[in-house]
Design a protein around this motif. Structure first.
Motif, mmCIF file in Angstrom:
data_model
loop_
_atom_site.group_PDB
_atom_site.id
_atom_site.type_symbol
_atom_site.label_atom_id
_atom_site.label_comp_id
_atom_site.label_asym_id
_atom_site.label_seq_id
_atom_site.Cartn_x
_atom_site.Cartn_y
_atom_site.Cartn_z
ATOM 1 N N ALA A 197 0.819 -1.301 -0.099
ATOM 2 C CA ALA A 197 0.057 0.134 -0.039
ATOM 3 C C ALA A 197 0.893 1.278 0.024
ATOM 4 O O ALA A 197 0.587 2.250 -0.504
ATOM 5 C CB ALA A 197 -0.741 0.056 1.310
ATOM 6 N N ASP A 198 2.039 1.200 0.498
ATOM 7 C CA ASP A 198 2.985 2.348 0.569
ATOM 8 C C ASP A 198 4.415 2.120 -0.357
ATOM 9 O O ASP A 198 5.513 2.539 -0.044
ATOM 10 C CB ASP A 198 3.553 2.533 1.977
ATOM 11 N N MET A 199 3.997 1.142 -1.540
ATOM 12 C CA MET A 199 5.293 1.152 -2.365
ATOM 13 C C MET A 199 5.805 2.241 -2.954
ATOM 14 O O MET A 199 5.241 3.243 -3.211
ATOM 15 C CB MET A 199 4.433 0.175 -3.567
ATOM 16 N N VAL A 231 6.140 6.045 -9.897
ATOM 17 C CA VAL A 231 5.269 5.526 -8.874
ATOM 18 C C VAL A 231 4.629 6.753 -8.638
ATOM 19 O O VAL A 231 5.265 7.765 -8.411
ATOM 20 C CB VAL A 231 5.914 4.897 -7.645
ATOM 21 N N HIS A 232 3.278 6.699 -8.442
ATOM 22 C CA HIS A 232 2.343 7.838 -7.858
ATOM 23 C C HIS A 232 1.732 7.615 -6.790
ATOM 24 O O HIS A 232 1.317 6.378 -6.428
ATOM 25 C CB HIS A 232 1.672 8.301 -9.062
ATOM 26 N N LYS A 233 0.999 8.507 -6.143
ATOM 27 C CA LYS A 233 0.134 8.560 -4.820
ATOM 28 C C LYS A 233 -1.105 9.239 -5.415
ATOM 29 O O LYS A 233 -1.026 10.323 -5.832
ATOM 30 C CB LYS A 233 0.681 9.265 -3.638
ATOM 31 N N VAL A 290 2.894 2.814 -11.581
ATOM 32 C CA VAL A 290 2.049 2.371 -10.190
ATOM 33 C C VAL A 290 1.354 3.532 -9.393
ATOM 34 O O VAL A 290 2.002 4.505 -9.570
ATOM 35 C CB VAL A 290 3.098 1.884 -9.320
ATOM 36 N N MET A 291 0.046 3.430 -8.997
ATOM 37 C CA MET A 291 -0.372 4.246 -8.282
ATOM 38 C C MET A 291 -0.927 3.707 -6.996
ATOM 39 O O MET A 291 -1.795 2.636 -7.052
ATOM 40 C CB MET A 291 -1.612 4.938 -8.810
ATOM 41 N N THR A 292 -0.465 4.098 -6.053
ATOM 42 C CA THR A 292 -1.108 3.855 -4.558
ATOM 43 C C THR A 292 -2.270 4.735 -3.938
ATOM 44 O O THR A 292 -2.292 5.566 -4.432
ATOM 45 C CB THR A 292 0.184 3.568 -3.680
ATOM 46 N N GLY A 293 -2.790 4.127 -2.975
ATOM 47 C CA GLY A 293 -3.728 5.090 -2.172
ATOM 48 C C GLY A 293 -5.030 5.201 -2.876
ATOM 49 O O GLY A 293 -5.683 6.225 -2.809
ATOM 50 N N ILE A 294 -5.299 4.420 -3.926
ATOM 51 C CA ILE A 294 -6.581 4.542 -4.698
ATOM 52 C C ILE A 294 -7.906 4.163 -3.789
ATOM 53 O O ILE A 294 -7.834 2.857 -3.115
ATOM 54 C CB ILE A 294 -6.677 3.802 -6.044
ATOM 55 N N SER A 295 -9.014 4.923 -3.583
ATOM 56 C CA SER A 295 -10.058 4.400 -3.003
ATOM 57 C C SER A 295 -11.341 5.000 -3.650
ATOM 58 O O SER A 295 -11.224 6.124 -4.572
ATOM 59 C CB SER A 295 -9.938 4.901 -1.565
ATOM 60 N N GLY A 319 -11.755 -0.408 -0.942
ATOM 61 C CA GLY A 319 -10.644 0.769 -0.542
ATOM 62 C C GLY A 319 -9.159 0.295 -0.711
ATOM 63 O O GLY A 319 -8.992 -0.628 -0.305
ATOM 64 N N ASP A 320 -8.336 1.280 -0.935
ATOM 65 C CA ASP A 320 -7.176 1.168 -0.392
ATOM 66 C C ASP A 320 -6.392 0.193 -1.428
ATOM 67 O O ASP A 320 -5.902 -0.929 -1.415
ATOM 68 C CB ASP A 320 -6.615 0.824 0.725
ATOM 69 N N LEU A 321 -6.442 0.827 -2.848
ATOM 70 C CA LEU A 321 -6.311 -0.099 -4.001
ATOM 71 C C LEU A 321 -4.861 0.349 -4.399
ATOM 72 O O LEU A 321 -4.274 1.378 -4.275
ATOM 73 C CB LEU A 321 -7.096 0.028 -5.037
#
Length: 480
Positions: free
Chosen positions: A47-49, A98-100, A132-137, A144-146
């Motif tokens: 989740a925090d890649m 990698v994106h948030k 990569v995109m983290t923190g998707i909901s 949530g938290d995809l």
């Protein structure tokens, strides 16, 4: 990808079908695909890649695909088809981003996918990128938290089925680092020597190919005149979706219930999932054009790629035939429209399977590289005539991608999106992809210059599906 005898280790020459995607590459004709998986990473370390995590993960799997570490080397003057050659010193960091997510909802993902689809690939380096995109909901009914993992590849490296097989290996198999090897590549002098010595052979094959395809063309004409084969010509007025690409690319999607799809198939004999989605698109697209006071004078038609892997033997990473299917958009009743599309799709399949048609399609396999290069150059130099009649109005493709069995270091896949960038003359494309629980997702990729409101079009797609489902239910006789 074709490996020729006596080539150095790690070197492969592209076949003509694959090389054509390189020769045709231009600003208005990008030839890449994206495949984006969503993984449920709630409570998972991924989740925090970080960028380093993503680089490490993909680097440990380079052994699954030789093109992770290969690049295109074109022959001077394009005297011969390009080669895949080792790129041992390429910078993996430049291929991974990698994106948030900037906030909840679909907007951050939409922006990332649209930007990636719009950006051309640098073919001087290996033909892939990892986003990569983290923190998707807050996307639809997904948890949530995809975390999104998106692989972008160039079409010269393979078609949708080829990339599906690759992603299944990446997300279902263990780490597979590439074995270290001293790969020599192909020196320029040797490449030129091969090309010059082989050019007479290209001309001989081209001559034989012309003779064979001439005979095939005559057989096709006879079959068309006798009614054995359907005849397709560019005789339909264009729509706004047959113009030059303008505006940003947008990606929207609608997910439809698998049980409803099964019920429709059970109620209407002989229809396929493809037939159902062709019908759904036909209804929505005609409604959209009606709302714009642009009702087409003739029924719409779609370009539908068909895999030829079980029908013909092609030495190519791309093994597709492009069918033309009448969408019967002038038929009001959804069930009748579905049955007519079923029949039209079957006619188009029969044509692509016909021996003479398959023989004629081999003309590209004997075309010299310079001829294919000149064809691609002519495409770029000749401005698209948006008043010319067309054969198809949109693309509808069944991408054989699924989430079944796919995990990302223990995190399960819960959804997948994907498709190919629109091109000049075909700025609206639809891609059908499997979803969780037997549902199916229809991805829509379109240039906003032609469709500034794709969100509304997705509503029309759902309404079209609901109308078909309700019409099928009404047509089913009650059981006493």
């Amino acid at each position: 990808m074709i490996f020729r005898n006596s080539l150095p280790t790690g070197v492969a020459q592209l076949g003509p079908r694959d090389a054509e995607f390189i020769y045709n590459e231009s600003e208005g004709h990008l030839s890449h695909m994206v495949c984006a998986y969503f993984f449920d990473t709630a409570g998972h370390p991924l989740a925090d890649m970080t960028h380093a995590d993503a680089v490490g993960w993909i680097s440990e799997r380079f052994g699954y695909w030789p093109l992770f570490t290969s690049r295109v080397q074109r022959v001077p003057l394009d005297l011969d088809y390009p080669y895949w050659v080792p790129a041992p010193d390429f910078d993996v960091d430049d291929h991974v981003r990698v994106h948030k997510a900037s906030g909840p909802g679909w907007a951050p993902v939409r922006a990332l996918l649209g930007k990636s689809l719009s950006a051309p690939m640098d073919l001087t380096r290996p033909p892939w990128e990892l986003e990569v995109m983290t923190g998707i909901s807050g996307i639809d009914d997904l948890p949530g938290d995809l975390t999104l993992i998106m692989l972008k590849t160039h079409h010269s490296a393979g078609d949708g089925l080829e990339i599906r097989n690759l992603t299944n290996r990446l997300f279902s198999g263990p780490a597979k680092p590439k074995a270290p090897a001293r790969e020599s590549g192909l020196p320029l002098v040797e490449m030129m020597g091969r090309s010059v010595l082989g050019f007479p052979g290209q001309l001989i094959r081209f001559g034989k190919g012309l003779s064979a395809t001439k005979v095939a063309a005559e057989e096709i004409t006879q079959a068309e005149e006798s009614g054995e084969l359907a005849k397709y010509v560019a005789d339909r007025p264009p729509t706004r979706f047959n113009h030059v690409l303008e505006g940003d690319l947008a990606l929207e999607f609608v997910t439809l219930d698998g049980a409803d799809i099964k019920a429709i198939r059970a109620a209407v004999p002989g229809v396929t999932v493809n037939d159902i989605f062709l019908t759904v698109v036909a209804g929505a697209l005609e409604k959209y054009l009606e709302e714009k006071d642009e009702r087409p004078e003739r029924p719409l038609a779609a370009m539908v790629p068909r895999s030829m892997r079980q029908i013909a033997e092609w030495e190519s990473a791309n093994q597709l035939a492009l069918l033309t299917v009448d969408l019967h958009s002038d038929v009001a009743d959804p069930v009748e429209k579905l049955t007519r599309i079923r029949d039209s799709a079957q006619v188009a399949k029969e044509r692509s399977s016909h021996l003479a048609v398959r023989k004629f399609s081999t003309r590209i396999e004997t075309s010299p590289a310079p001829l294919l290069r000149l064809t691609g150059l002519a495409r770029r130099l000749n401005k698209l005539n948006t008043d010319r009649e067309v054969m198809q109005h949109t693309t509808i493709s069944n991408v054989p991608v699924t989430i079944d069995g796919n995990v990302f270091d223990g995190a399960p896949a819960v959804a997948v999106l994907g498709g190919q960038a629109p091109v000049d003359g075909d700025v609206l494309r639809h891609f059908l992809i499997a979803a969780a629980g037997g549902a199916l997702t229809l991805n829509v990729i379109v240039a906003r210059g032609a469709m500034p409101d794709p969100e509304h079009y997705v509503v029309l797609l759902r309404e079209s599906f609901d109308e078909l489902r309700q019409a099928v239910e009404c047509d089913v006789p009650a059981v006493e």
